[in-house]
Design an enzyme around this catalytic site. Structure first.
Site, PDB file in Angstrom:
ATOM      1  N   GLY A 304       0.522  -1.031  -0.097  1.00  0.00           N
ATOM      2  CA  GLY A 304       0.158  -0.144  -0.284  1.00  0.00           C
ATOM      3  C   GLY A 304       0.735   0.934  -0.036  1.00  0.00           C
ATOM      4  O   GLY A 304       1.762   1.222  -0.554  1.00  0.00           O
ATOM      5  N   SER A 305       0.110   2.355   0.399  1.00  0.00           N
ATOM      6  CA  SER A 305       0.810   3.315   0.328  1.00  0.00           C
ATOM      7  C   SER A 305       2.861   3.559   1.113  1.00  0.00           C
ATOM      8  O   SER A 305       2.935   4.357   0.787  1.00  0.00           O
ATOM      9  CB  SER A 305      -0.091   4.269   1.419  1.00  0.00           C
ATOM     10  OG  SER A 305      -0.776   4.339   1.034  1.00  0.00           O
ATOM     11  N   THR A 306       3.009   2.508   2.287  1.00  0.00           N
ATOM     12  CA  THR A 306       3.842   2.193   2.517  1.00  0.00           C
ATOM     13  C   THR A 306       5.237   2.521   1.481  1.00  0.00           C
ATOM     14  O   THR A 306       6.483   2.794   1.962  1.00  0.00           O
ATOM     15  CB  THR A 306       4.470   1.650   3.589  1.00  0.00           C
ATOM     16  OG1 THR A 306       4.408   0.077   2.851  1.00  0.00           O
ATOM     17  CG2 THR A 306       3.983   1.819   4.566  1.00  0.00           C
ATOM     18  N   LYS A 308       5.041   4.465  -1.349  1.00  0.00           N
ATOM     19  CA  LYS A 308       5.466   5.839  -2.134  1.00  0.00           C
ATOM     20  C   LYS A 308       6.984   6.302  -1.285  1.00  0.00           C
ATOM     21  O   LYS A 308       7.332   7.466  -2.387  1.00  0.00           O
ATOM     22  CB  LYS A 308       4.168   6.307  -1.330  1.00  0.00           C
ATOM     23  CG  LYS A 308       2.722   6.224  -1.799  1.00  0.00           C
ATOM     24  CD  LYS A 308       1.535   7.226  -1.302  1.00  0.00           C
ATOM     25  CE  LYS A 308       0.697   6.835  -1.454  1.00  0.00           C
ATOM     26  NZ  LYS A 308      -0.734   6.673  -0.729  1.00  0.00           N
TER      27      LYS A 308
END
Length: 603
Positions: A304-306, A308
């Site tokens: 997920g957003s980890t 980015k």
């Protein structure tokens, strides 16, 4: 007048030769004795010359035996010298089945001392009556075993062995693993370092009496080599803290499972690694593979957003982006790309690259990735270790999955930028964040304390510093992880919330909640990664996983005497004091309902 008999006349009986003479009898006796003597000499020659070796071997087999000299397995210590795995002396009861059966009247007393049914014991012995050796009971306590030996049942003996004991029980189970009844490593570090820990048994020749008891040691055939001790990088205090806090959170949010990894960013040493649910390595019987699997190393998740910050690392390295430029228009939170709606759950408008991380904008991350060369982006991800084993040496470690760059379709390139379409292990994610924290230097994660663990420069120190500073905004007011703040310490980190993969796509209401953080942000020492799988009460990483990070790392920093770097600034649980460096003193808002919801998207 009767005539006088002549002196030379013989009696009638003698003249007729009624019996053998004494001479003949003597010759007969001598002949028999001579034949017997020859037979005895021949037999002696046969026994002592012709078949000497055969009978010597038979005699030795009954009285001269070669037996093992057991050795103790090496002790496993944590980094502070606390024992995590020790070997305790035990005694196994052995028997020569035929000899015990010859004394069948003793079987009931023997069975009672062993704690088994007499009929079962007799049946067991009868099935092995043609053998010279059988175990009756493995690894009894010395006192209990001595009570059996004191019965003096013919053919029953004691044999010293060692049993592994784990003082921390289920707290360190997934890292250490366990040994089998023969003291061989079966899982975890017990398996990885089995040859180091096990040592080598010795051997000696002994003489046993007819009861099977050793009465004399004849000679040592092979000297025993005890196992070598092993000092791990784990800190038992931090391990227990991580275990306790993660377990509590799984109960609070009704999650299926969870993992946490804590790394020393300067050395790559693993200070804690927890996987739940767990098991007791002192009582493995009845457990299953799912309980014994170390999910922090063997299982993969979509980050997920980890993910980015690593897209942003490539962006900064390309020279096309800085933390503040160019401006990225995320519009109303929807971006149609190749027929797919990449969306945020709220409109963020124009954001800087730092703002993309602060607000966790999927649209912003995708638009940044689209502007980068595909092979360059792929190489950047690979440099951080994605798609490859960390080299920790843990048995069964997964490499994760990152498709080769030239096979990416445009939509895949965009979704990987915010953590979909690839997967990794919690340890890989922790190692990548540790690379950012240590001036862009990657140290392969290790379970061994003070090992030679040179690093490799992945990104420049300047870019690493910029990224850590950008990630500080995520835990500040207005970011998605305010609940990760630690009093008097600066925290950099990133939340992540990802739909669970399901048949034909993604589950609509099932998620993984993640948080990866660095402390202290101004002088990084520790990295912590938390993954909570399928929580039922909340699912945003900022709400579910960040609080675990806060509680564990707060304790770890103090246990390691890491000096505060952020005294007086605002933190969760209290207002900003005078002299703080963050603007505003409003209390944090729950990430549920604010911009952290932007993390969730179905690719």
């Amino acid at each position: 007048m009767n005539p006088r008999p002549h002196l030379s006349a013989k009696p009638a009986a003698r003249r007729q030769g009624a019996g053998p003479s004494a001479r003949r009898r003597m010759l007969l006796v001598i002949g028999v004795l001579g034949a017997a003597s020859v037979g005895l000499v021949a037999r002696a020659f046969d026994l002592q010359v012709v078949r000497k070796q055969f009978y010597q071997d038979q005699g030795d087999a009954r009285f001269l035996r070669e037996v093992d000299i057991p050795v103790s397995r090496g002790t496993i210590f944590d980094r502070n010298g606390e024992p995590l795995a020790v070997s305790t002396p035990m005694v196994s009861i052995t028997a020569v089945p035929s000899e015990v059966l010859d004394n069948a009247d003793r079987i009931p007393a023997l069975a009672q001392a062993l704690g088994i049914n007499p009929d079962d014991l007799k049946s067991y012995l009868e099935q092995r009556s043609d053998r010279d050796f059988a175990y009756l009971r493995r690894q009894m306590s010395p006192d209990a075993a001595q009570a059996v030996i004191d019965l003096a049942v013919p053919g029953v003996n004691g044999q010293r062995e060692y049993k592994r004991y784990y003082p921390s029980g289920e707290v360190t189970a997934h890292v250490l693993g366990f040994t089998n009844i023969d003291d061989h490593g079966q899982e975890g570090l017990e398996l990885a370092f089995d040859s180091w820990l096990a040592g080598k048994k010795g051997a000696k020749r002994v003489i046993r009496d007819r009861m099977g008891h050793v009465v004399e040691d004849v000679e040592q055939v092979r000297a025993p080599q005890p196992g070598q001790n092993l000092t791990l990088s784990l800190d038992r205090r931090i391990q227990f803290l991580a275990y306790s806090e993660l377990k509590k959170q799984l109960d609070d949010v009704d999650a299926d499972s969870g993992e946490m990894v804590v790394l020393d960013v300067r050395t790559g040493e693993i200070l804690a690694m927890v996987s739940l649910p767990t098991y007791n390595p002192n009582a493995v019987t009845g457990t299953n593979g799912s309980q014994r699997r170390n999910r922090a190393v063997t299982d993969v998740v979509e980050p997920g957003s980890t993910m980015k910050p690593f897209t942003m690392a490539a962006a900064l390295s390309s020279g096309k982006f800085t933390p503040t430029t160019p401006q990225i228009d995320t519009g109303n939170g929807h971006f149609m790309y190749y027929g797919h709606d990449i969306h945020d759950d709220s409109a963020n408008g124009v954001l800087t690259p730092t703002g993309v991380l602060t607000k966790s904008s999927n649209v912003g991350a995708a638009k940044i990735a689209i502007q980068l060369d595909t092979q360059f982006l792929y190489n950047s991800y690979r440099a951080f270790g994605f798609g490859d084993s960390t080299g920790s040496g843990f048995p069964g470690e997964s490499s994760g999955l990152l498709k080769v760059g030239h096979t990416w379709r445009p939509l895949e390139k965009a979704t990987i930028a915010y953590g979909y379409g690839m997967n990794l292990t919690p340890l890989q994610l922790a190692n990548a964040y540790a690379t950012l924290a240590d001036d862009g230097v990657m140290h392969p994660p290790t379970f061994i304390k003070d090992g030679d663990n040179p690093g490799k420069q992945i990104v420049t120190p300047q870019i690493a510093h910029e990224l850590v500073t950008m990630l500080e905004t995520v835990t500040a007011p207005g970011g998605t992880a305010t609940r990760a703040q630690i009093a008097n310490y600066s925290v950099a980190g990133k939340t992540g919330t990802a739909h669970l993969a399901a048949v034909g796509g993604y589950a609509k209401n099932n998620y993984n909640s993640l948080f990866a953080g660095i402390v202290p942000a101004t002088d990084p020492r520790l990295v912590g990664v938390i993954v909570i799988n399928n929580p039922k009460k909340g699912y945003f990483g900022g709400d579910v996983s960040a609080p675990v990070f806060q509680r564990v790392m707060d304790g770890a920093l103090r246990l390691l005497d890491v000096p505060p770097d952020n005294i007086g600034r605002w933190y969760v649980g209290g207002p900003m004091q005078a002299g703080g460096g963050l603007a505003g003193n409003a209390p944090p808002q729950s990430s549920q309902g604010d911009s952290s919801a932007q993390e969730v998207v179905e690719p």
